[in-house]
Each structure stands twice: as structure tokens, then as C-alpha cells.
Design a protein around this motif. Structure first.
Motif, PDB file in Angstrom:
ATOM      1  N   TRP A  10       0.827  -1.205   0.000  1.00 15.20           N
ATOM      2  CA  TRP A  10       0.000   0.000   0.000  1.00 15.20           C
ATOM      3  C   TRP A  10       0.865   1.260   0.000  1.00 15.20           C
ATOM      4  CZ3 TRP A  10      -0.863   4.279   3.036  1.00 15.20           C
ATOM      5  CH2 TRP A  10      -1.962   5.044   2.670  1.00 15.20           C
ATOM      6  N   LEU A  23      -8.324   5.724  -2.664  1.00 16.70           N
ATOM      7  CA  LEU A  23      -9.574   5.079  -3.066  1.00 16.70           C
ATOM      8  C   LEU A  23      -9.634   3.644  -2.542  1.00 16.70           C
ATOM      9  CD1 LEU A  23     -12.109   5.541  -4.857  1.00 16.70           C
ATOM     10  CD2 LEU A  23     -10.830   4.466  -6.693  1.00 16.70           C
ATOM     11  N   ALA A  24      -8.517   2.945  -2.609  1.00 24.56           N
ATOM     12  CA  ALA A  24      -8.473   1.568  -2.118  1.00 24.56           C
ATOM     13  C   ALA A  24      -8.690   1.515  -0.615  1.00 24.56           C
ATOM     14  CB  ALA A  24      -7.138   0.927  -2.484  1.00 24.56           C
ATOM     15  N   PHE A  26     -10.443   3.418   1.201  1.00 24.23           N
ATOM     16  CA  PHE A  26     -11.834   3.688   1.553  1.00 24.23           C
ATOM     17  C   PHE A  26     -12.797   2.633   1.009  1.00 24.23           C
ATOM     18  CE2 PHE A  26     -10.197   8.077   2.009  1.00 24.23           C
ATOM     19  CZ  PHE A  26     -10.521   8.234   3.352  1.00 24.23           C
ATOM     20  N   LEU A  27     -12.473   2.042  -0.131  1.00 25.13           N
ATOM     21  CA  LEU A  27     -13.403   1.090  -0.744  1.00 25.13           C
ATOM     22  C   LEU A  27     -13.238  -0.351  -0.257  1.00 25.13           C
ATOM     23  CD1 LEU A  27     -13.684   2.235  -4.458  1.00 25.13           C
ATOM     24  CD2 LEU A  27     -15.288   2.577  -2.587  1.00 25.13           C
ATOM     25  N   LEU A  28     -12.054  -0.735   0.169  1.00 22.48           N
ATOM     26  CA  LEU A  28     -11.856  -2.124   0.589  1.00 22.48           C
ATOM     27  C   LEU A  28     -12.703  -2.518   1.802  1.00 22.48           C
ATOM     28  CD1 LEU A  28      -8.094  -2.784  -0.136  1.00 22.48           C
ATOM     29  CD2 LEU A  28     -10.091  -3.662  -1.314  1.00 22.48           C
ATOM     30  N   LEU A  30     -15.602  -1.306   2.558  1.00 18.77           N
ATOM     31  CA  LEU A  30     -16.963  -1.373   2.032  1.00 18.77           C
ATOM     32  C   LEU A  30     -17.177  -2.671   1.255  1.00 18.77           C
ATOM     33  CD1 LEU A  30     -19.653   0.121   1.665  1.00 18.77           C
ATOM     34  CD2 LEU A  30     -18.704   1.078  -0.428  1.00 18.77           C
ATOM     35  N   LEU A  31     -16.219  -3.047   0.442  1.00 20.29           N
ATOM     36  CA  LEU A  31     -16.327  -4.307  -0.305  1.00 20.29           C
ATOM     37  C   LEU A  31     -16.340  -5.506   0.640  1.00 20.29           C
ATOM     38  CD1 LEU A  31     -13.982  -3.593  -3.334  1.00 20.29           C
ATOM     39  CD2 LEU A  31     -16.471  -3.723  -3.310  1.00 20.29           C
ATOM     40  N   TRP A  32     -15.573  -5.423   1.732  1.00 21.44           N
ATOM     41  CA  TRP A  32     -15.556  -6.505   2.719  1.00 21.44           C
ATOM     42  C   TRP A  32     -16.928  -6.642   3.368  1.00 21.44           C
ATOM     43  CZ3 TRP A  32     -16.117  -6.747   8.077  1.00 21.44           C
ATOM     44  CH2 TRP A  32     -15.759  -7.959   8.657  1.00 21.44           C
ATOM     45  N   SER A  35     -19.360  -8.297   1.025  1.00 18.65           N
ATOM     46  CA  SER A  35     -19.123  -9.719   0.778  1.00 18.65           C
ATOM     47  C   SER A  35     -19.551 -10.610   1.949  1.00 18.65           C
ATOM     48  CB  SER A  35     -17.652  -9.962   0.477  1.00 18.65           C
ATOM     49  OG  SER A  35     -16.882  -9.827   1.653  1.00 18.65           O
TER      50      SER A  35
END
Length: 67
Positions: A10, A23-24, A26-28, A30-32, A35
Motif C-alpha cells: 500500500w 480510493l483503495a 476507503f473502498l476495501l 466497504l467491499l468486505w 461480501s
């Protein structure tokens, strides 16, 4: 050890392309969170298949088959 590699990757991404790194970060999470229901569904389906397998092999186990 894996966490250290993720942090180093990172940091490297932050140096090379800082908007993408932000962006990663903040979005990771949310994606977790998105899922989680699919993971729970996978656990339920796996348990259901194990239950069906146990029911199908019950007669063989009662007759003494060792397999």
C-alpha cells in the motif's frame, strides 16, 4: 507477515499513485462488508451439502462400511 507485505504494497502504491491508494483504503472495507452475506451463504450451502452427504451415507454406516 502478510499484514506487513500488505502495508508495504500500500505504501508503494501510495507513492506511485496516491489517488488510487486513497480510493483503495476507503473502498476495501466497504467491499468486505458487502461480501459478508455471500460468505455466510457459502457456509450455509457447505453445511447443507455435508448434511445431505451424511443422510445419504447413513445406511452404509449402519451396515458397517468403513470408508
Amino acid at each position: 507477515m502478510s499484514f506487513v507485505l500488505v502495508v508495504i504494497a500500500w505504501c508503494l502504491l501510495f507513492v506511485l499513485a496516491w489517488p488510487l491508494a486513497l480510493l483503495a483504503i476507503f473502498l476495501l472495507p466497504l467491499l468486505w462488508l458487502l461480501s459478508l452475506p455471500f460468505r455466510a451463504l457459502g457456509v450455509v450451502v457447505e453445511a447443507l451439502f455435508a448434511f445431505i452427504k451424511a443422510i445419504l451415507f447413513l445406511p452404509a454406516r449402519l451396515l458397517g462400511h468403513r470408508g
